[in-house]
Design a protein around this motif. Structure first.
Motif, short mmCIF file in Angstrom:
data_model
loop_
_atom_site.label_atom_id
_atom_site.label_comp_id
_atom_site.label_asym_id
_atom_site.label_seq_id
_atom_site.Cartn_x
_atom_site.Cartn_y
_atom_site.Cartn_z
N TYR A 151 0.81 -1.21 0.00
CA TYR A 151 0.00 0.00 0.00
C TYR A 151 0.86 1.27 0.00
O TYR A 151 0.63 2.20 0.78
N ASN A 152 1.85 1.29 -0.87
CA ASN A 152 2.67 2.47 -1.08
C ASN A 152 3.17 2.47 -2.52
O ASN A 152 2.99 1.50 -3.26
N ASP A 153 3.78 3.57 -2.91
CA ASP A 153 4.24 3.71 -4.29
C ASP A 153 5.31 2.68 -4.65
O ASP A 153 5.37 2.19 -5.78
N ALA A 154 6.19 2.37 -3.69
CA ALA A 154 7.26 1.42 -3.97
C ALA A 154 6.70 0.05 -4.34
O ALA A 154 7.19 -0.61 -5.26
N ALA A 155 5.67 -0.40 -3.62
CA ALA A 155 5.06 -1.69 -3.92
C ALA A 155 4.43 -1.69 -5.30
O ALA A 155 4.54 -2.67 -6.05
N VAL A 156 3.79 -0.60 -5.66
CA VAL A 156 3.16 -0.49 -6.98
C VAL A 156 4.23 -0.54 -8.07
O VAL A 156 4.09 -1.23 -9.09
N ILE A 157 5.32 0.19 -7.88
CA ILE A 157 6.39 0.22 -8.87
C ILE A 157 7.01 -1.16 -9.04
O ILE A 157 7.25 -1.62 -10.17
N VAL A 158 7.28 -1.85 -7.92
CA VAL A 158 7.87 -3.19 -7.99
C VAL A 158 6.95 -4.13 -8.76
O VAL A 158 7.38 -4.89 -9.64
N GLY A 159 5.66 -4.11 -8.44
CA GLY A 159 4.72 -4.99 -9.11
C GLY A 159 4.60 -4.70 -10.60
O GLY A 159 4.52 -5.62 -11.43
N LEU A 160 4.63 -3.42 -10.97
CA LEU A 160 4.51 -3.07 -12.38
C LEU A 160 5.78 -3.41 -13.15
O LEU A 160 5.70 -3.88 -14.30
N VAL A 161 6.95 -3.16 -12.57
CA VAL A 161 8.20 -3.52 -13.24
C VAL A 161 8.24 -5.02 -13.50
O VAL A 161 8.63 -5.48 -14.59
N TYR A 162 7.84 -5.80 -12.52
CA TYR A 162 7.81 -7.25 -12.68
C TYR A 162 6.86 -7.65 -13.80
O TYR A 162 7.14 -8.58 -14.57
N THR A 163 5.75 -6.95 -13.92
CA THR A 163 4.74 -7.30 -14.92
C THR A 163 5.19 -6.98 -16.34
O THR A 163 4.92 -7.75 -17.27
N VAL A 164 5.87 -5.85 -16.53
CA VAL A 164 6.16 -5.37 -17.89
C VAL A 164 7.58 -5.68 -18.35
O VAL A 164 7.96 -5.30 -19.47
N MET A 165 8.37 -6.34 -17.52
CA MET A 165 9.78 -6.53 -17.85
C MET A 165 9.98 -7.23 -19.20
O MET A 165 10.86 -6.86 -19.99
N LEU A 166 9.18 -8.25 -19.47
CA LEU A 166 9.34 -8.99 -20.73
C LEU A 166 9.18 -8.08 -21.93
O LEU A 166 9.88 -8.25 -22.94
N PHE A 167 8.28 -7.10 -21.86
CA PHE A 167 8.01 -6.23 -22.99
C PHE A 167 9.15 -5.23 -23.23
O PHE A 167 9.17 -4.57 -24.27
N MET A 168 10.07 -5.13 -22.29
CA MET A 168 11.28 -4.36 -22.51
C MET A 168 12.40 -5.25 -23.03
O MET A 168 13.18 -4.86 -23.91
N ILE A 169 12.48 -6.48 -22.52
CA ILE A 169 13.58 -7.37 -22.87
C ILE A 169 13.48 -7.84 -24.33
O ILE A 169 14.49 -7.89 -25.04
N VAL A 170 12.29 -8.17 -24.79
CA VAL A 170 12.13 -8.74 -26.13
C VAL A 170 12.58 -7.77 -27.23
O VAL A 170 13.40 -8.14 -28.09
N PRO A 171 12.11 -6.53 -27.29
CA PRO A 171 12.59 -5.64 -28.35
C PRO A 171 14.08 -5.31 -28.23
O PRO A 171 14.76 -5.16 -29.26
N LEU A 172 14.58 -5.20 -27.00
CA LEU A 172 16.01 -4.94 -26.83
C LEU A 172 16.84 -6.10 -27.35
O LEU A 172 17.84 -5.92 -28.06
N THR A 173 16.44 -7.32 -26.99
CA THR A 173 17.17 -8.50 -27.45
C THR A 173 17.11 -8.62 -28.96
O THR A 173 18.11 -8.94 -29.62
N SER A 174 15.94 -8.39 -29.54
CA SER A 174 15.78 -8.48 -30.98
C SER A 174 16.67 -7.48 -31.71
O SER A 174 17.27 -7.80 -32.74
N THR A 175 16.78 -6.27 -31.17
CA THR A 175 17.61 -5.25 -31.81
C THR A 175 19.09 -5.58 -31.68
O THR A 175 19.85 -5.54 -32.66
N MET A 176 19.54 -5.90 -30.46
CA MET A 176 20.97 -6.15 -30.25
C MET A 176 21.43 -7.46 -30.87
O MET A 176 22.62 -7.65 -31.14
#
Length: 289
Positions: A151-176
């Motif tokens: 019930y704080n901003d840090a918990a929300v940020i951690v949960g969202l980063v965990y959720t969207v991480m794949l959508f950052m890794i895939v385009p980066l990996t494809s490009t590099m």
């Protein structure tokens, strides 16, 4: 029917499912929502067209304050996902062998095997006052009493980063993955150190993947509802929750539709500014990644 007509018919048939998807599930709903957002209720079941629903947003500070807060939090999540995902993507694309690469992609995919609800409750089990992390900290003697990490901003940020991480890794990996290793070797041979090679060679080459991944992550984060509500609790101020309240709690579909369009316009504006500042274009970014 000649060969040219047959090719044209084949192209139309292949394109038809995608066209129907765009028209029926994206274009028509948005048109309907746009018309709905311009309806002003003047009496029970009596409406007229106008911009009062949009004016309400700009005349009520709490609404645009929540919008700005959502944008800032989404940018923080995007930046963290990039910082964490970039080295992972580089390792997968340039260092890992075929088996290791497949295993790492599998680990990145595992969170998507379950729904957002299950993932959010998993974080609740870890972060709540009687959860795993609090229990371990008490067992090791680092804290003397239970600590609430929810019930704080840090918990929300951690949960969202965990959720969207794949959508950052895939385009980066494809490009590099398309970067020639000789470019990196040349950078070292010309006297550059690791930081110089990263700054002058790797990051510029990976910029289309960085931009495309950041766009996807930012849009997904800004449009997220379940994770901020469950991990942020009553202290969460996310604009999607405001839209939900307009639709469901107040049953004010006209304002809800207007707020939804404002969120789309605002996030699109942020993406456009990001493209201008980075010197990238949307077409080239998508094509490269």
């Amino acid at each position: 029917m000649n060969q040219r007509d047959a090719r044209r018919l084949s192209l139309i048939l292949l394109f038809m499912p995608f066209a129907l998807w765009i028209v029926l599930l994206i274009l028509l709903p948005h048109i309907g929502m746009g018309v709905l957002s311009l309806r002003e209720k003047i009496a029970p079941r009596q409406y007229e067209f106008g911009f009062d629903n949009y004016i309400e947003f700009f005349t009520e500070p709490i609404y645009w304050h929540i919008m700005a807060r959502t944008a800032v939090m989404s940018l923080i999540v995007t930046a963290l996902a990039l910082v964490i995902g970039f080295p992972v993507s580089y390792y997968i694309a340039k260092i890992a062998g075929p088996r290791t690469r497949g295993a790492m992609f599998m680990f990145c995919l595992i969170p998507l095997w379950v729904s957002d609800l299950i993932r959010a409750f998993g974080w609740i089990l870890l972060l709540r006052e009687t959860g795993v992390i609090s229990g371990v900290l008490q067992w090791t003697g680092l804290i003397s009493e239970p600590i609430e990490l929810l019930y704080n901003d840090a918990a929300v940020i951690v949960g969202l980063v965990y959720t969207v991480m794949l959508f950052m890794i895939v385009p980066l990996t494809s490009t590099m993955d398309g970067m020639d290793d000789s470019m990196i070797e040349a950078g070292y041979n010309l006297g550059g150190n690791g930081l110089t090679v990263l700054r002058r060679i790797i990051i510029p080459y990976a910029m289309p993947g960085i931009i495309s991944g950041s766009i996807i992550v930012f849009m997904l984060t800004a449009g997220s509802y379940l994770t901020p509500v469950l991990l942020g609790g009553k202290y969460s101020s996310w604009f999607t929750q405001t839209i939900y309240d307009q639709f469901i709690t107040r049953y004010n579909w006209e304002s809800g539709a207007a707020f939804g369009f404002l969120l789309l316009i605002f996030t699109s504006l942020v993406v456009w500014i990001g493209l201008k500042l980075s010197g990238q274009s949307l077409s080239s970014t998508v094509a490269r990644s």
